[in-house]
Design an enzyme around this catalytic site. Structure first.
Site, PDB file in Angstrom:
ATOM      1  N   ARG A 175      23.055  -6.965  13.464  1.00 28.14           N
ATOM      2  CA  ARG A 175      21.986  -7.472  14.327  1.00 28.14           C
ATOM      3  C   ARG A 175      20.667  -6.735  14.136  1.00 28.14           C
ATOM      4  O   ARG A 175      19.633  -7.196  14.620  1.00 28.14           O
ATOM      5  CB  ARG A 175      22.392  -7.388  15.793  1.00 28.14           C
ATOM      6  CG  ARG A 175      23.454  -8.393  16.176  1.00 28.14           C
ATOM      7  CD  ARG A 175      23.530  -8.561  17.684  1.00 28.14           C
ATOM      8  NE  ARG A 175      24.432  -9.647  18.046  1.00 28.14           N
ATOM      9  CZ  ARG A 175      24.464 -10.189  19.245  1.00 28.14           C
ATOM     10  NH1 ARG A 175      23.642  -9.786  20.195  1.00 28.14           N
ATOM     11  NH2 ARG A 175      25.310 -11.166  19.521  1.00 28.14           N
ATOM     12  N   TYR A 176      20.687  -5.581  13.505  1.00 36.39           N
ATOM     13  CA  TYR A 176      19.467  -4.786  13.406  1.00 36.39           C
ATOM     14  C   TYR A 176      18.421  -5.488  12.538  1.00 36.39           C
ATOM     15  O   TYR A 176      18.732  -6.055  11.501  1.00 36.39           O
ATOM     16  CB  TYR A 176      19.751  -3.408  12.817  1.00 36.39           C
ATOM     17  CG  TYR A 176      20.517  -2.478  13.731  1.00 36.39           C
ATOM     18  CD1 TYR A 176      20.960  -2.894  14.978  1.00 36.39           C
ATOM     19  CD2 TYR A 176      20.806  -1.178  13.347  1.00 36.39           C
ATOM     20  CE1 TYR A 176      21.672  -2.044  15.802  1.00 36.39           C
ATOM     21  CE2 TYR A 176      21.509  -0.313  14.172  1.00 36.39           C
ATOM     22  CZ  TYR A 176      21.943  -0.755  15.395  1.00 36.39           C
ATOM     23  OH  TYR A 176      22.649   0.088  16.216  1.00 36.39           O
ATOM     24  N   GLY A 177      17.184  -5.415  12.989  1.00 30.80           N
ATOM     25  CA  GLY A 177      16.089  -6.031  12.258  1.00 30.80           C
ATOM     26  C   GLY A 177      15.677  -7.367  12.821  1.00 30.80           C
ATOM     27  O   GLY A 177      14.606  -7.880  12.497  1.00 30.80           O
TER      28      GLY A 177
END
Length: 498
Positions: A175-177
């Protein structure tokens, strides 16, 4: 005799040899310089290589294979530039000599350590996460959201600076970004609404695939949701992460949190599927998609269940990542760190600096007057005050805030010649966990790296423990970034480290 230098993590010898004549003989690292004098020129290279290599590998045995080529190259450069019948050499494998940058500070016996550090300590101050040999500190990437090409270039420089200093352990997630608004459809899909929900982020994984090589260790995570709860979903997520990272397998695949997203729990309908997630981790491991597997935000009870479940399938549980710092100790974090030790599981600590509160860099004057939620709540932690509004994550903080803890932190930092951030990170290592601070600049990376290569004394750890225990509150996060929950569109879903 050799001059002995004291390092916070051990000691090393400096050998100075002059008038080395070509008359034969070899030198041992422990021999006085005078005994080396009869060495012939042809023996210079083995002497330098063996002595330098022995010096480092004696201090940090795990570095021996990686450092042999470096010590050989450096030794050859010494010999090739030395006058035929006279040589002066320093047999101390300094990171600076190896062109590793700046690393652990060293000083003569009896002197006070300084805050100036020689980067490269991450090459030597290392530990294990499952089968992975890693530095005692990682680099968190949750804040690496790019709004422009300038942002992308900045984070690329941070990643490369970290790798060049040996800080090659990166923590990311699928999920990062992603921007928050981009994940709204996924949150709505959790309620059963017919919206597109296939995008979960992964932007940071893709960039790390560009910026790092296989010599770096990347830890990533699977986010359990109501529509992704079976073992197959974990395997597919792992395969997707590997593809974005540009690798055949991921170094460490973790479940991001317990199966807490239960949108119909208020109506008495709950469907917890942690065991399916663990089965998915086992399949990733056995299929070679993940070299190691771990979990996040698991307390001692759930951790023990997961450990036992995976063991029955022949899979070792490598890690458990939790919120842990000087301002977050009493919510089960310390008990979880101890449980990890008992089970032989590496414990990773996110929010190790409590969003900068423990860095010594945040000041009331810098925050006062700002109106964004994060700044308002961080100021409240520093000074105290009444909470209000929604989500009111910090809540009410007694007058004075964390001032007494910051005073103790500054005192220890001054006494040890370190920065408050370095002391805060080192305290976590002393407790047995691997801190994962974030960084948005090269300067931050190198300041954080200064926490490696040494350890606080038991007395200093005790001083910090007492100062933290005196506080009547703990760090609960700020705004929608919380210590023990996840905002999932319709509200907060919480876990407990029990």
């Amino acid at each position: 005799m050799p001059t002995r230098y004291n390092w916070s993590g051990g000691s090393a010898m400096v050998l100075v040899a002059s008038d080395i004549h070509s008359t034969g003989g070899r030198a041992d690292l422990a021999q006085p310089a005078a005994d080396i004098a009869p060495c012939m020129r042809a023996s210079k290279l083995p002497i330098v290589v063996s002595a330098m290599h022995a010096g480092l590998s004696g201090l940090w045995p795990s570095t021996r294979p990686a450092l042999a080529p470096r010590s050989t190259r450096f030794a050859r450069s010494i010999v090739s530039t030395t006058r035929p019948r006279r040589m002066l050499f320093l047999v101390l494998l300094l990171p600076a000599a190896l062109k590793l940058g700046v690393g652990p500070s060293f000083n003569t016996l009896g002197t006070t350590p300084t805050s100036r550090v020689l980067s490269g300590a991450a090459y030597f101050d290392r530990t294990k996460i499952g089968t992975l040999d890693v530095p005692w500190m990682g680099l968190g990437t949750i804040a690496w959201s790019q709004d422009s090409e300038e942002d992308k270039a900045q984070f690329a420089a941070v990643a490369r600076a970290a790798v060049s200093d040996g800080l090659n352990l990166f923590d990311t997630a699928e999920r990062y970004g992603a921007k928050a608004h981009a994940l709204v459809p996924a949150a709505l899909a959790a309620l059963g609404l017919p919206v597109k929900n296939d995008y979960l982020g992964g932007d940071t994984e893709t960039l790390l695939g560009e910026w790092t090589s296989s010599s770096s260790t990347v830890m990533t995570k699977f986010a359990p949701t109501p529509w992704r709860g079976d073992a197959k979903a974990v395997v597919e997520a792992c395969r997707g992460s590997a593809a974005r990272l540009g690798r055949e397998s991921v170094d460490l695949m973790q479940v991001h949190m317990p199966d807490i997203i239960q949108p119909f729990a208020a109506f008495g309908v709950e469907n917890r599927r942690e065991e399916a997630h663990w089965d998915g981790l086992a399949e990733c491991y056995h299929e070679g998609l993940a070299k190691n597997v771990g979990v996040s935000n698991y307390g001692p009870t759930l951790l023990a269940r997961c450990h036992e479940h995976l063991a029955k399938r022949g899979v070792p549980l490598a890690s458990n990542q939790i919120h842990f710092n000087l301002l977050y100790r009493r919510q089960g974090s310390l008990r979880t760190v101890e449980a990890c030790k008992e089970l032989g599981i590496a414990c990773l600590a996110y929010y190790p600096l409590a969003m900068g509160l423990l860095s010594g860099k945040l000041t009331p004057s810098a925050l006062r007057g700002k109106t964004d939620t994060r700044s308002v709540e961080l100021l409240r932690y520093l000074e105290g005050g009444k909470g209000g509004g929604w989500p009111n994550t910090a809540g009410d903080i007694p007058d004075g805030g964390i001032r007494t803890l910051l005073i103790a932190l500054e005192e220890v930092a001054t006494r040890t010649g370190r920065t408050p951030a370095q002391v805060s990170l080192n305290w976590i290592m002393c407790k047995g966990a691997i801190p994962i601070p974030g960084a948005k600049s090269v300067l931050q990376v190198r300041d954080n790296a200064g926490a490696l290569g040494w350890r606080l004394s038991k007395e200093d750890v005790a001083v910090l423990d007492v100062a933290a225990d005196v506080l009547e509150f703990e760090f609960r996060g700020s705004g929608f970034q919380t210590a023990d929950s996840k905002f999932v569109g319709y509200g907060f879903e919480r876990w407990r480290l029990d």
